[in-house]
Design an enzyme around this catalytic site. Sequence first.
Site, PDB file in Angstrom:
ATOM      1  CB  CYS A  34      -1.087  -0.127   1.208  1.00 43.08           C
ATOM      2  SG  CYS A  34      -2.483   1.352   0.950  1.00 43.08           S
ATOM      3  CG  HIS A  37      -3.429  -3.756   3.294  1.00 38.84           C
ATOM      4  ND1 HIS A  37      -2.711  -3.015   3.885  1.00 38.84           N
ATOM      5  CD2 HIS A  37      -3.945  -2.327   2.479  1.00 38.84           C
ATOM      6  CE1 HIS A  37      -2.552  -1.812   3.950  1.00 38.84           C
ATOM      7  NE2 HIS A  37      -3.441  -1.157   2.905  1.00 38.84           N
ATOM      8  CD  GLU A  39      -1.224  -5.994   5.463  1.00 37.63           C
ATOM      9  OE1 GLU A  39      -2.066  -4.861   5.805  1.00 37.63           O
ATOM     10  OE2 GLU A  39      -0.847  -6.174   4.397  1.00 37.63           O
TER      11      GLU A  39
END
Length: 235
Positions: free
Chosen positions: A108, A211, A213
Amino acid sequence: MDKPVIGVLPGTNGDGSGFFMVPAYARSIEASGGIPVMLPLTADEAVLRQLAALCAGFLLPGGQDISPMVYDEPVSEGCGPCCAELDRMELLLLRELLDRDKPVFGICRGLQFLNAALGGTLYQDLPSERPAGISHRQTQSADAPCHSVMLAEGSPLQALLRADTISVNSFHHQAVKTLAPPLSVAALSEDRLVEAVWMPSKRFVRAVQWHPELSFMTDENSRRLFADFVAACCI
């Protein structure tokens, strides 16, 4: 073999008076075989040189907006809070990492920073500067995909994920406007925004706009991204 120590750039609370690491980054790195270490918020060049030598690889995480001063543009009304100390730290550290050819993975803001630091520009606020038919700032669950991206033919990302199109989550209001000359596009969104990049001249400099994660536990592609990064840190 020892696990690779991976430096994670800090998140900040806006004015630089406090910093932190989002747990999802640490958990994703650990689950992929690395040891995450949050770096201090510092622009001390001697410290950054030592950190560059110490860690096997570096994660540039999501976070607040990058100051338009980094890419020599005036601040627009849509630009959010920035942290000058973090911008300065990342600029100095990136120079060291590229000189040492250390693996770098951006997420990001990390993608946006790589582009700005290497000579590109950013949309400071997508809704006002480049409105589109798809949402880049989703409201549904963080691990749920909200739009698809097209992977560039011949890119490392296409080779890794073995697909032409994947679905991703999305939490950003800034994005690449003009691409930095050293970078190549690895993925585009449905509305033709840059969603992933790589640096062909370096061993492993890659970044994604989404994202992984946050979707690590539910999405195999997200796990492959982290596994690929950690594997590069072992070489």
